[in-house]
Scaffold this motif. Structure first.
Motif, mmCIF file in Angstrom:
data_model
loop_
_atom_site.group_PDB
_atom_site.id
_atom_site.type_symbol
_atom_site.label_atom_id
_atom_site.label_comp_id
_atom_site.label_asym_id
_atom_site.label_seq_id
_atom_site.Cartn_x
_atom_site.Cartn_y
_atom_site.Cartn_z
ATOM 1 N N ASP A 35 34.193 38.231 45.471
ATOM 2 C CA ASP A 35 34.915 36.983 45.765
ATOM 3 C C ASP A 35 35.116 36.182 44.484
ATOM 4 O O ASP A 35 36.178 35.574 44.275
ATOM 5 C CB ASP A 35 34.129 36.146 46.774
ATOM 6 C CG ASP A 35 34.138 36.749 48.172
ATOM 7 O OD1 ASP A 35 34.973 37.629 48.429
ATOM 8 O OD2 ASP A 35 33.288 36.339 49.001
ATOM 9 N N GLU A 48 37.960 37.607 42.436
ATOM 10 C CA GLU A 48 39.262 37.218 42.985
ATOM 11 C C GLU A 48 39.602 35.789 42.585
ATOM 12 O O GLU A 48 40.758 35.472 42.271
ATOM 13 C CB GLU A 48 39.261 37.377 44.514
ATOM 14 C CG GLU A 48 39.310 38.816 44.970
ATOM 15 C CD GLU A 48 40.484 39.565 44.353
ATOM 16 O OE1 GLU A 48 41.632 39.059 44.447
ATOM 17 O OE2 GLU A 48 40.259 40.639 43.759
ATOM 18 N N ARG A 98 40.642 35.967 39.006
ATOM 19 C CA ARG A 98 41.962 36.587 38.884
ATOM 20 C C ARG A 98 43.066 35.566 39.128
ATOM 21 O O ARG A 98 44.080 35.537 38.417
ATOM 22 C CB ARG A 98 42.072 37.742 39.876
ATOM 23 C CG ARG A 98 43.240 38.712 39.600
ATOM 24 C CD ARG A 98 43.326 39.780 40.677
ATOM 25 N NE ARG A 98 42.059 40.478 40.854
ATOM 26 C CZ ARG A 98 41.657 41.480 40.092
ATOM 27 N NH1 ARG A 98 42.419 41.897 39.096
ATOM 28 N NH2 ARG A 98 40.517 42.083 40.336
#
Length: 261
Positions: free
Chosen positions: A226, A229, A232
């Protein structure tokens, strides 16, 4: 939050450690040069790298300083020390021991006294840093130097928010380390160095997934994914650019006190 055993963490990371820590071709020479400059290393010094890991910085210091005496590469992780090589390269002497083992003189060293000791990014693992640093100071020769290289209390790494918050929760304050060195009878001071890092985004995500920083071992696999992400989305560019800033807490044993002790 559950902190995994530090020794287990580094034993598991050992085989890939160098890959995760060599950000680029100039990082290890840069940091090793800063350590050598801060400690004013000479070829005649008897030195120890406490918490040396795979010996990345000790190896570079041997290459540049060319010491007369092998650098003692001290680490509690046998897995990390095995990466140094068997037999160890000339100029390096691996010793399986913790900082506490050295400070409490539970481990015999080949040198009666040490002229220069450094701990790079390992002081946060010490349960009682004041006591351990005092014990390390007691192993110094007159004029000996003890350097603690550590990240500051806050960092600007492109990590996910929870990791940055946990870092601030766990990281000691460099000013407190200076106080510990002073309490140990050393003339101590604090300085900072900074190096700009440029690293491929996907490589850095892989480093985070491998938990290249010990604080990341406090997160579960799903929390790490998580977090990646989140990173990102926050960092869309293919190359991450961020400052790597370090605090250098340096203590020196005066010759008069050292000779008297």
């Amino acid at each position: 939050m559950e902190r995994r055993d530090v020794r287990v963490h580094y034993d598991e990371l050992a085989a890939e450690y160098d890959e995760h820590w060599v950000y680029g071709p100039d990082y290890i020479p840069w940091m090793s040069a800063r350590i050598a400059e801060a400690l004013r290393l000479t070829a005649t010094d008897r030195t120890a790298d406490i918490g040396c890991g795979t010996g990345l910085f000790a190896r570079e210091i041997v290459r540049t300083v060319r010491p007369d005496h092998p650098v003692l590469c001290v680490d509690p992780s046998e897995g990390m020390l095995r990466q140094i090589g068997t037999p160890a390269p000339p100029g390096l002497r691996p010793i399986v021991a913790s900082a506490e083992d050295i400070a409490e003189k539970r481990t015999e060293l080949p040198y009666e006294r040490l002229d220069a000791v450094w701990l790079k990014e390992s002081v946060h693992h010490l349960p009682d840093p004041a006591r351990t640093l005092r014990g390390l100071a007691d192993r110094l020769a007159p004029g000996g130097r003890l350097l603690v290289v550590m990240l500051p209390a806050t960092i600007r790494y492109p990590l996910f928010r929870a990791a940055l918050a946990r870092f601030e929760e766990l990281q000691p304050d460099p000013a407190d380390i200076v106080e510990h060195l002073t309490a140990a009878g050393l003339d101590a001071g604090l300085s900072h160095v900074e190096h700009e890092l440029r690293i491929d985004r996907d490589k850095y995500f892989g480093m985070v997934r491998a938990r290249y920083m010990s604080l990341l071992s406090t997160f579960s696999d799903s929390e790490i994914e998580d977090g990646i992400e989140e990173m990102r989305a926050a960092h869309p560019d293919p190359v991450l650019v961020f400052p790597d800033r370090f605090a250098f807490a340096l203590g020196e044993l005066g010759r008069v006190r050292g000779e008297a002790g």
